[in-house]
Design a protein around this motif. Structure first.
Motif, PDB file in Angstrom:
ATOM      1  N   THR A 191       0.757   3.165  -3.532  1.00 20.16           N
ATOM      2  CA  THR A 191      -0.290   4.178  -3.444  1.00 20.16           C
ATOM      3  C   THR A 191       0.215   5.476  -2.823  1.00 20.16           C
ATOM      4  OG1 THR A 191      -1.927   2.427  -3.200  1.00 20.16           O
ATOM      5  CG2 THR A 191      -2.613   4.640  -2.598  1.00 20.16           C
ATOM      6  N   VAL A 192       0.756   5.410  -1.630  1.00 19.35           N
ATOM      7  CA  VAL A 192       1.124   6.616  -0.893  1.00 19.35           C
ATOM      8  C   VAL A 192       2.344   7.302  -1.508  1.00 19.35           C
ATOM      9  CG1 VAL A 192       1.881   7.483   1.342  1.00 19.35           C
ATOM     10  CG2 VAL A 192       0.093   5.755   1.228  1.00 19.35           C
ATOM     11  N   VAL A 193       3.398   6.550  -1.786  1.00 16.47           N
ATOM     12  CA  VAL A 193       4.617   7.156  -2.317  1.00 16.47           C
ATOM     13  C   VAL A 193       4.382   7.793  -3.688  1.00 16.47           C
ATOM     14  CG1 VAL A 193       6.974   6.675  -3.087  1.00 16.47           C
ATOM     15  CG2 VAL A 193       6.162   5.739  -0.923  1.00 16.47           C
ATOM     16  N   TRP A 203       2.429  15.006  -5.857  1.00 12.91           N
ATOM     17  CA  TRP A 203       2.140  16.258  -5.166  1.00 12.91           C
ATOM     18  C   TRP A 203       3.393  17.137  -5.080  1.00 12.91           C
ATOM     19  CZ3 TRP A 203       3.928  18.270  -0.483  1.00 12.91           C
ATOM     20  CH2 TRP A 203       3.285  19.426  -0.075  1.00 12.91           C
ATOM     21  N   ALA A 244       1.580   9.016  -4.910  1.00 11.35           N
ATOM     22  CA  ALA A 244       0.725  10.196  -4.715  1.00 11.35           C
ATOM     23  C   ALA A 244       1.534  11.340  -4.123  1.00 11.35           C
ATOM     24  CB  ALA A 244      -0.449   9.843  -3.810  1.00 11.35           C
ATOM     25  N   ALA A 245       2.356  11.056  -3.145  1.00 13.35           N
ATOM     26  CA  ALA A 245       3.191  12.102  -2.548  1.00 13.35           C
ATOM     27  C   ALA A 245       4.194  12.634  -3.563  1.00 13.35           C
ATOM     28  CB  ALA A 245       3.910  11.559  -1.320  1.00 13.35           C
ATOM     29  N   SER A 246       4.730  11.763  -4.382  1.00 18.19           N
ATOM     30  CA  SER A 246       5.681  12.182  -5.411  1.00 18.19           C
ATOM     31  C   SER A 246       5.013  13.105  -6.420  1.00 18.19           C
ATOM     32  CB  SER A 246       6.247  10.948  -6.108  1.00 18.19           C
ATOM     33  OG  SER A 246       7.139  11.324  -7.117  1.00 18.19           O
ATOM     34  N   PHE A 261       0.833  -1.198   0.000  1.00 24.32           N
ATOM     35  CA  PHE A 261       0.000   0.000   0.000  1.00 24.32           C
ATOM     36  C   PHE A 261       0.873   1.255   0.000  1.00 24.32           C
ATOM     37  CE2 PHE A 261      -2.175   3.366   2.403  1.00 24.32           C
ATOM     38  CZ  PHE A 261      -3.254   3.584   1.556  1.00 24.32           C
ATOM     39  N   MET A 262       1.905   1.248   0.833  1.00 25.58           N
ATOM     40  CA  MET A 262       2.783   2.417   0.907  1.00 25.58           C
ATOM     41  C   MET A 262       3.529   2.638  -0.411  1.00 25.58           C
ATOM     42  SD  MET A 262       2.521   4.004   3.763  1.00 25.58           S
ATOM     43  CE  MET A 262       4.012   4.950   3.875  1.00 25.58           C
ATOM     44  N   THR A 263       4.101   1.573  -0.965  1.00 21.33           N
ATOM     45  CA  THR A 263       4.938   1.734  -2.157  1.00 21.33           C
ATOM     46  C   THR A 263       4.130   1.932  -3.431  1.00 21.33           C
ATOM     47  OG1 THR A 263       5.112  -0.663  -2.444  1.00 21.33           O
ATOM     48  CG2 THR A 263       6.864   0.443  -1.191  1.00 21.33           C
TER      49      THR A 263
END
Length: 97
Positions: free
Chosen positions: A34-36, A42, A38-40, A30-32
């Motif tokens: 989805t989150v990473v 942004w 999306a943050a990248s 999930f972190m690698t």
């Protein structure tokens, strides 16, 4: 294997460890995935916005500098003309009795 051994493996510390590893793997994915990303995205959009602001500021500064240079040249011309007027006034004052 008898039933009690299978039941112990299914409900004991081994199954807890397997469940914990599965949850850890799901959290990692999930972190690698989805989150990473999306943050990248942004951060990239934020940095692009900052770059645009810096470019706009540079263009505004160049326009301001050009305007100040033009004002300086105009001011120099006005000073020369005023100097000429005062020179004429001095020559007229000398001619008067």
């Amino acid at each position: 294997m008898d039933e009690s051994t299978l039941l112990t493996l299914a409900t004991g510390p081994t199954s807890s460890l397997i469940l914990l590893l599965g949850m850890g793997l799901a959290g990692w994915r999930f972190m690698t995935q989805t989150v990473v990303p999306a943050a990248s995205r942004w951060v990239d959009s934020h940095l692009a916005q900052v770059d645009r602001l810096i470019d706009e500021h540079a263009a505004d500064r160049n326009a301001w500098l050009a305007e100040m240079q033009e004002c300086r040249e105009t001011s120099t011309r006005i000073e020369r003309k005023i100097g000429a007027v005062f020179g004429r006034l001095d020559s007229i004052a000398e001619k008067l009795p």
